[in-house]
Design an enzyme around this catalytic site. Structure first.
Site, mmCIF file in Angstrom:
data_model
loop_
_atom_site.group_PDB
_atom_site.id
_atom_site.type_symbol
_atom_site.label_atom_id
_atom_site.label_comp_id
_atom_site.label_asym_id
_atom_site.label_seq_id
_atom_site.Cartn_x
_atom_site.Cartn_y
_atom_site.Cartn_z
ATOM 1 C CG ASP A 317 -25.523 -0.789 12.607
ATOM 2 O OD1 ASP A 317 -24.360 -0.485 12.862
ATOM 3 O OD2 ASP A 317 -26.463 -0.657 13.404
ATOM 4 C CG ASP A 509 -30.864 0.069 14.702
ATOM 5 O OD1 ASP A 509 -29.646 0.061 14.474
ATOM 6 O OD2 ASP A 509 -31.345 0.085 15.848
ATOM 7 C CG ASP A 513 -26.886 2.596 10.895
ATOM 8 O OD1 ASP A 513 -25.639 2.575 10.911
ATOM 9 O OD2 ASP A 513 -27.589 1.929 11.658
#
Length: 617
Positions: A317, A509, A513
């Protein structure tokens, strides 16, 4: 510790007490035998029962079956202490394994804040809270400041800043006004919104994310236990050889009696017992988990250590993972930078927008609000005000164009904030999410030291920003402007392209996600600032958000697997040697005890090396 683990621990303590009683007290042989049988049943009954159940379900040759016949064989040959010790050591190993892996995670859906508790509707002039599942498409709901958007819809009345980070992972709130689509799971930050619902609760974005998390876990293949794999082949071979050893030699060699050969076969079975493996392998994994935790890396189970060691592709990410996750003024372009920052800070002094916070953080001075008058926020454009009785404008290019102010065209990555005074543009600021200092070094280390073949970024951010960040840190592939479902779809595609033994890790995080963390072969969450949902969904948690520890986690897992394999090769090698001696009648029960317990002790000592994991330099 779970109830089951406590129950197993009590059994182990009772068995040790009974063994100490038979060893230290001067009691008759008959009583000793009774105590040995009781101790054996206390610690070994569950193993025998499981072996019997497996036989009826078609899984005959597993470690439970071998443990059963080996220990029964020890009883037949009069080695009562050995029979109990074998079961005791086995159960201690199982308890280690259960403790390491058994910290079960709560249902992710219970911790995900995007699940709405209620929806507001108007009845007889009053606001009433109802279950979101009762709302039908076409109905209107009211969302006040600080509340979650419970259902997908279109804004019919009101204007507000909406926090979309739960869905996109991006920190900057989005302004919504009449006619804009709005998704469930977002947080209404400022105004009051009236929303016309377009989807039922089950079809809303928030529900779909929860469903993705819950269903994704069903798709993840669980790594098979090393011992189970080994026992599939080892156990039937050993059993067949023991039967041959018991009944064939007396038919071929007259000097050998059936009783002598049966005893030799029982010794052979005791030697063959895989106690060293069933203890040292779980303990090796447990040590690896403990060693990693000392480095601030929480690995939630031994199967994830195995998966980490085989990782060849890592998917990242962006926000909060490769970047800091907070906005900063990264550039000021002006002939008088101090004056530009002064005007921008005073203009933004009454705002709590992340852009305003970034500007105020850069100022490093007390703000004299008496200098400011007539502040006006222009939706989607910026702010106009009077500072020291001079008209100022702080905002984007649209604000400059609207007020016919000449400004330089800027091609920068980030949010561009122009500052003008009395129709004269003083310059601009670039505000952007800062790349983590060690992000590029980490990517280089993963490729060069950990032999990661491909690095990929999945992000909800704009294409230009995503590509810029990827180029800065050395990411190989980028997929941008993705919602949670899009991320899962892309990950499915990545997983499909992998070779059989190669694993895919995802690092993230944000709450958004969670589905991808769950679906990947190995999910890694940044723990210090990450959401509860991401931490719960992940298999590995970096507790201090240090991205470089991803490399450490892989190195630790590889070292752990290496030690575990050493134990397997060592134990099997010694076993084969003593099995040959046992088959020839050279090894007696004392050698059998050494081949079992002695090898176990050495393998356990080797496994304990995993506890002393130091951070690789």
């Amino acid at each position: 510790m779970t109830k089951k683990e406590k129950k197993e621990l009590i059994k182990i303590i009772i068995t040790i007490f009974l063994l100490l009683t038979t060893t230290l007290l001067s009691i008759s042989t008959e009583i000793k035998l009774i105590l040995y049988i009781i101790a054996y049943l206390v610690v070994g009954f569950s193993v025998i029962l499981k072996a019997v159940k497996n036989i009826f379900s078609g899984e005959i040759f597993d470690e439970n079956f071998l443990m059963g016949i080996a220990t029964i064989g020890a009883f037949i040959t009069g080695e009562y202490l050995e029979a109990v010790l074998v079961m005791l050591l086995y159960q201690i190993g199982e308890l280690f394994q259960s403790y390491a892996v058994g910290k079960s995670r709560k249902q992710v859906s219970e911790l995900m804040d995007i699940r709405p508790d209620y929806a507001n509707i108007e009845k007889a002039g009053e606001i009433v809270k109802v279950n979101p599942e009762e709302i039908n498409p076409g109905q209107k709901i009211i969302v006040t400041q600080g509340e979650k958007i419970p259902l997908d819809g279109i804004v019919e009345k009101g204007e507000s800043m909406v926090d979309t980070s739960a869905l996109t992972g991006e920190s900057v709130p989005r302004r919504v006004t009449v006619g804009d689509s709005i998704l469930s799971g977002c947080i209404n930050k400022t105004g009051i919104l009236t929303i016309k619902v377009t989807k039922e609760f089950e079809e809303s974005t928030a529900s779909k994310i929860l469903d993705l998390v819950e269903n994704a876990s069903n798709k993840k293949a669980k790594a098979e236990n090393f011992i189970t794999k080994f026992a599939r082949y080892y156990t039937p071979i050993v059993v067949i050889l023991a039967l041959i050893l018991a009944f064939l030699p007396p038919l071929l060699i007259k000097e050998l009696t059936l009783l002598e050969c049966v005893k030799r076969a029982m010794t052979f079975l005791v030697i063959s017992c895989p106690c060293a493996l069933v203890i040292s392998v779980p303990l090796g994994f447990f040590g690896g988990i403990g060693g990693a935790s000392k480095q601030g890396i929480l690995i939630k189970g031994s199967n994830y250590i195995e998966a980490l060691s085989n990782t060849k592709t890592i998917v990242f990410d962006k926000t909060g993972t490769l970047t800091e996750g907070c906005f900063q003024v990264v550039k000021i372009e002006s002939e008088n930078k101090e004056k530009l920052l002064d005007i921008a800070t005073l203009s933004e002094s009454f705002s709590s927008h992340p852009i305003a916070l970034a500007v105020k953080e850069k100022y490093h001075k007390e703000v004299d609000k008496k200098r400011i008058k007539n502040i006006k926020e222009i939706a989607g454009k910026g702010i106009s005000a009077k500072i020291d009785n001079k008209k100022v404008y702080v905002g984007n290019d649209k604000l400059m164009q609207e007020n016919k102010i000449s400004f330089p065209k800027v091609e920068e990555i980030g949010t561009i904030i122009y500052v003008a005074e009395e129709k004269e543009c003083l310059g601009y600021m670039v505000i952007a999410d800062k790349v983590k200092e060690n992000a590029k070094k980490t990517i280089d280390t993963l490729k060069n030291k950990n032999h990661i073949e491909t690095t990929i970024m999945l992000t909800g951010d704009k294409k230009e920003i995503a590509n810029h960040i990827a180029k800065q840190v050395g990411i190989d592939k980028v997929y941008s402007e993705l919602l949670p479902k899009d991320k899962v779809d892309k990950l499915e595609m990545i997983l499909h392209k992998q070779q059989k033994n190669n694993k895919v890790a995802f690092v993230g995080d944000g709450m958004n996600d969670a589905p991808v963390l769950t679906r990947s072969d190995i999910g890694i969450a940044m723990g210090a600032l990450g959401s509860d949902a991401a931490i719960e969904a992940a298999d590995v948690v970096i507790m201090d958000d240090d991205i470089s520890k991803i490399s450490d986690a892989i190195l630790i897992s590889q070292r752990t697997i290496q030690i575990v394999k050493q134990n397997i090769y060592f134990a099997i090698g010694i076993k084969i040697f003593f099995l040959l001696l046992g088959a020839l009648g050279v090894a007696n029960m004392m050698e059998a005890v050494f081949a079992d317990v002695g090898v176990s002790v050495m393998a356990i000592l080797n496994s304990m090396r995993t506890l002393n994991t130091k951070r690789p330099k």
